[in-house]
Design a protein around this motif. Structure first.
Motif, PDB file in Angstrom:
ATOM      1  N   LEU A   1      -4.941  41.259   4.394  1.00  0.00           N
ATOM      2  CA  LEU A   1      -6.245  41.733   4.890  1.00  0.00           C
ATOM      3  C   LEU A   1      -6.654  43.013   4.167  1.00  0.00           C
ATOM      4  N   ARG A   2      -7.929  43.346   4.284  1.00  0.00           N
ATOM      5  CA  ARG A   2      -8.445  44.606   3.719  1.00  0.00           C
ATOM      6  C   ARG A   2      -8.208  45.751   4.698  1.00  0.00           C
ATOM      7  N   HIS A   3      -7.815  46.900   4.148  1.00  0.00           N
ATOM      8  CA  HIS A   3      -7.593  48.087   4.964  1.00  0.00           C
ATOM      9  C   HIS A   3      -8.937  48.774   5.197  1.00  0.00           C
ATOM     10  N   GLN A   4      -9.332  48.913   6.460  1.00  0.00           N
ATOM     11  CA  GLN A   4     -10.689  49.364   6.757  1.00  0.00           C
ATOM     12  C   GLN A   4     -10.729  50.776   7.334  1.00  0.00           C
ATOM     13  N   GLN A   5      -9.758  51.119   8.112  1.00  0.00           N
ATOM     14  CA  GLN A   5      -9.637  52.463   8.708  1.00  0.00           C
ATOM     15  C   GLN A   5      -8.156  52.613   9.004  1.00  0.00           C
ATOM     16  N   ARG A   6      -7.713  53.805   9.331  1.00  0.00           N
ATOM     17  CA  ARG A   6      -6.290  54.109   9.464  1.00  0.00           C
ATOM     18  C   ARG A   6      -5.447  52.926   9.951  1.00  0.00           C
ATOM     19  N   SER A   7      -5.737  52.383  11.129  1.00  0.00           N
ATOM     20  CA  SER A   7      -4.902  51.315  11.676  1.00  0.00           C
ATOM     21  C   SER A   7      -5.651  49.990  11.771  1.00  0.00           C
ATOM     22  N   VAL A   8      -6.731  49.853  11.021  1.00  0.00           N
ATOM     23  CA  VAL A   8      -7.615  48.693  11.151  1.00  0.00           C
ATOM     24  C   VAL A   8      -7.683  47.896   9.851  1.00  0.00           C
ATOM     25  N   PHE A   9      -7.495  46.594   9.986  1.00  0.00           N
ATOM     26  CA  PHE A   9      -7.593  45.675   8.847  1.00  0.00           C
ATOM     27  C   PHE A   9      -8.556  44.555   9.203  1.00  0.00           C
ATOM     28  N   GLU A  10      -9.173  43.965   8.172  1.00  0.00           N
ATOM     29  CA  GLU A  10     -10.036  42.827   8.450  1.00  0.00           C
ATOM     30  C   GLU A  10     -10.098  41.884   7.269  1.00  0.00           C
ATOM     31  N   GLY A  11     -10.514  40.656   7.528  1.00  0.00           N
ATOM     32  CA  GLY A  11     -10.718  39.680   6.464  1.00  0.00           C
ATOM     33  C   GLY A  11     -10.587  38.260   6.984  1.00  0.00           C
ATOM     34  N   GLU A  12     -10.783  37.310   6.077  1.00  0.00           N
ATOM     35  CA  GLU A  12     -10.661  35.887   6.410  1.00  0.00           C
ATOM     36  C   GLU A  12      -9.198  35.462   6.246  1.00  0.00           C
ATOM     37  N   LEU A  13      -8.686  34.729   7.216  1.00  0.00           N
ATOM     38  CA  LEU A  13      -7.331  34.176   7.130  1.00  0.00           C
ATOM     39  C   LEU A  13      -7.370  32.692   7.478  1.00  0.00           C
ATOM     40  N   SER A  14      -6.558  31.918   6.767  1.00  0.00           N
ATOM     41  CA  SER A  14      -6.335  30.533   7.189  1.00  0.00           C
ATOM     42  C   SER A  14      -5.328  30.540   8.339  1.00  0.00           C
ATOM     43  N   THR A  15      -5.199  29.421   9.009  1.00  0.00           N
ATOM     44  CA  THR A  15      -4.215  29.325  10.082  1.00  0.00           C
ATOM     45  C   THR A  15      -2.807  29.583   9.540  1.00  0.00           C
ATOM     46  N   ALA A  16      -2.529  29.075   8.352  1.00  0.00           N
ATOM     47  CA  ALA A  16      -1.200  29.275   7.757  1.00  0.00           C
ATOM     48  C   ALA A  16      -0.958  30.756   7.442  1.00  0.00           C
ATOM     49  N   GLN A  17      -1.971  31.419   6.899  1.00  0.00           N
ATOM     50  CA  GLN A  17      -1.829  32.858   6.596  1.00  0.00           C
ATOM     51  C   GLN A  17      -1.627  33.659   7.883  1.00  0.00           C
ATOM     52  N   MET A  18      -2.378  33.317   8.912  1.00  0.00           N
ATOM     53  CA  MET A  18      -2.230  34.010  10.197  1.00  0.00           C
ATOM     54  C   MET A  18      -0.801  33.859  10.724  1.00  0.00           C
ATOM     55  N   HIS A  19      -0.280  32.668  10.607  1.00  0.00           N
ATOM     56  CA  HIS A  19       1.074  32.406  11.086  1.00  0.00           C
ATOM     57  C   HIS A  19       2.096  33.240  10.287  1.00  0.00           C
ATOM     58  N   ARG A  20       1.918  33.279   8.967  1.00  0.00           N
ATOM     59  CA  ARG A  20       2.856  34.067   8.149  1.00  0.00           C
ATOM     60  C   ARG A  20       2.743  35.557   8.471  1.00  0.00           C
ATOM     61  N   LEU A  21       1.513  36.035   8.626  1.00  0.00           N
ATOM     62  CA  LEU A  21       1.317  37.454   8.945  1.00  0.00           C
ATOM     63  C   LEU A  21       2.005  37.800  10.265  1.00  0.00           C
ATOM     64  N   ARG A  22       1.816  36.955  11.268  1.00  0.00           N
ATOM     65  CA  ARG A  22       2.441  37.236  12.566  1.00  0.00           C
ATOM     66  C   ARG A  22       3.967  37.239  12.458  1.00  0.00           C
ATOM     67  N   THR A  23       4.491  36.244  11.742  1.00  0.00           N
ATOM     68  CA  THR A  23       5.947  36.159  11.586  1.00  0.00           C
ATOM     69  C   THR A  23       6.484  37.411  10.896  1.00  0.00           C
ATOM     70  N   GLU A  24       5.826  37.827   9.807  1.00  0.00           N
ATOM     71  CA  GLU A  24       6.291  39.015   9.068  1.00  0.00           C
ATOM     72  C   GLU A  24       6.183  40.277   9.920  1.00  0.00           C
ATOM     73  N   LEU A  25       5.083  40.411  10.641  1.00  0.00           N
ATOM     74  CA  LEU A  25       4.921  41.624  11.460  1.00  0.00           C
ATOM     75  C   LEU A  25       5.942  41.659  12.595  1.00  0.00           C
ATOM     76  N   GLU A  26       6.203  40.511  13.193  1.00  0.00           N
ATOM     77  CA  GLU A  26       7.142  40.510  14.315  1.00  0.00           C
ATOM     78  C   GLU A  26       8.571  40.810  13.852  1.00  0.00           C
ATOM     79  N   GLN A  27       8.823  40.655  12.557  1.00  0.00           N
ATOM     80  CA  GLN A  27      10.135  41.065  12.037  1.00  0.00           C
ATOM     81  C   GLN A  27      10.202  42.576  11.832  1.00  0.00           C
TER      82      GLN A  27
END
Lengths: 87, 87
Positions: free
Chosen positions: A25-51
């Protein structure tokens, strides 16, 4: 899907969370990100963050909107040229 | 309009910003608020916040969406029963 993500994590984990979010995602403000994600990308992002987070302490809020959603974005205060704490 | 607001302000101004945002929006996560605002409410919120922040340092990011927008909201990590730093 259009995604806005805001993290609220302990200071010692902020850098790892920031790096992970930046991969997707794009970094928009200190703790804020935004952008388009596919379902697969969302799943990978969640998995990586939860680690990387402490699930008993840290919190990540994720808003999703239908594809093509184009929010109006306003910046109040300091000019919004760069996020404040680039790591 | 449906509004998501995320503030990034100096610690000493967080409490005043939080109180002002709470008059207009629901507190969703530490620095995140959301809800429906009329144009008049948005104008008052901006005016009040700009009186409370240091415009050279603080930053507030405001997303707006058409009325009736109903984002999907996910919470990753700590259960989302209450914002973390209630003042």
């Amino acid at each position: 899907m259009y995604t806005i993500l805001v993290y609220d994590t302990a200071t010692e984990r902020n850098a790892a969370v920031l790096r992970t979010c930046r991969k997707y995602l794009r970094h928009q403000q200190r703790s804020v990100f935004e952008g388009e994600l596919s379902t697969a990308q969302m799943h990978r992002l969640r998995t990586e963050l939860e680690q990387r987070i402490d699930r008993a302490y840290d919190h990540i809020l994720v808003y999703t909107f239908p594809p093509g959603t184009d929010p109006r974005r306003q910046s109040w205060g300091r000019p919004d040229d760069q996020p404040h704490d680039i790591l």
